[in-house]
Design a protein around this motif. Structure first.
Motif, PDB file in Angstrom:
ATOM      1  N   GLY A  93    -108.890 -39.610   0.505  1.00 42.42           N
ATOM      2  CA  GLY A  93    -108.839 -38.184   0.767  1.00 42.42           C
ATOM      3  C   GLY A  93    -108.064 -37.373  -0.258  1.00 42.42           C
ATOM      4  O   GLY A  93    -108.048 -36.153  -0.192  1.00 42.42           O
ATOM      5  N   ARG A  94    -107.429 -38.024  -1.188  1.00 38.26           N
ATOM      6  CA  ARG A  94    -106.694 -37.291  -2.226  1.00 38.26           C
ATOM      7  C   ARG A  94    -107.658 -36.963  -3.355  1.00 38.26           C
ATOM      8  O   ARG A  94    -108.373 -37.840  -3.832  1.00 38.26           O
ATOM      9  CB  ARG A  94    -105.525 -38.110  -2.739  1.00 38.26           C
ATOM     10  N   PRO A  95    -107.700 -35.727  -3.794  1.00 37.16           N
ATOM     11  CA  PRO A  95    -108.677 -35.341  -4.822  1.00 37.16           C
ATOM     12  C   PRO A  95    -108.414 -35.959  -6.190  1.00 37.16           C
ATOM     13  O   PRO A  95    -109.350 -36.340  -6.891  1.00 37.16           O
ATOM     14  CB  PRO A  95    -108.576 -33.821  -4.882  1.00 37.16           C
ATOM     15  N   VAL A  96    -107.137 -36.079  -6.576  1.00 37.35           N
ATOM     16  CA  VAL A  96    -106.786 -36.655  -7.880  1.00 37.35           C
ATOM     17  C   VAL A  96    -105.621 -37.618  -7.695  1.00 37.35           C
ATOM     18  O   VAL A  96    -104.615 -37.268  -7.068  1.00 37.35           O
ATOM     19  CB  VAL A  96    -106.380 -35.569  -8.907  1.00 37.35           C
ATOM     20  N   VAL A  97    -105.778 -38.818  -8.231  1.00 34.73           N
ATOM     21  CA  VAL A  97    -104.726 -39.833  -8.197  1.00 34.73           C
ATOM     22  C   VAL A  97    -104.529 -40.344  -9.621  1.00 34.73           C
ATOM     23  O   VAL A  97    -105.499 -40.630 -10.323  1.00 34.73           O
ATOM     24  CB  VAL A  97    -105.097 -41.008  -7.261  1.00 34.73           C
TER      25      VAL A  97
END
Length: 120
Positions: A90-94
């Motif tokens: 669910g995190r857009p950018v990692v």
């Protein structure tokens, strides 16, 4: 989701999104403020033996070390890998943060390859 890799010695930026340190040891000379790490995933890092081998000859034995790391992720680090997947969903950018100098042949590249299909 966008998954990136970045050295711990490079400046953190807003574009990095959620920053995960994937080394067993904290990078020398990098303050916690400068590193801007959101999660330190020690359990996902290569074993001490593999880390030593990677530092000794990062280019020469990359495929051998990469395969050893994949096997470690599948066996010894499987619970840590699953925990990391749950944290990253669910995190857009990692951004996977690592300390090695070699930006092409390192465990972050291998981990990103393993994570991409798991994160969809």
């Amino acid at each position: 989701m966008e998954l990136r890799c970045k050295r711990a010695y490079e400046n953190a930026s807003a574009e990095d999104g959620f920053r995960v340190l994937i080394d067993r040891l904290w990078p020398r000379g990098v303050s916690k403020e400068k590193a801007a790490i959101d999660l330190w995933a020690k359990g996902i890092a290569p074993s001490t033996e593999l880390r030593h081998d990677w530092h000794a000859a990062p280019d020469a034995d990359f495929e051998v070390n990469a395969e050893r790391y994949r096997a470690q992720l599948a066996a010894e680090s499987a619970p840590a890998l699953q925990e990391l997947v749950e944290e990253l969903k669910g995190r857009p950018v990692v951004t996977l943060v690592y300390g090695l100098r070699n930006t092409e042949h390192n465990h972050a590249v291998v981990l990103a390859e393993v994570l991409r299909p798991l994160l969809g």
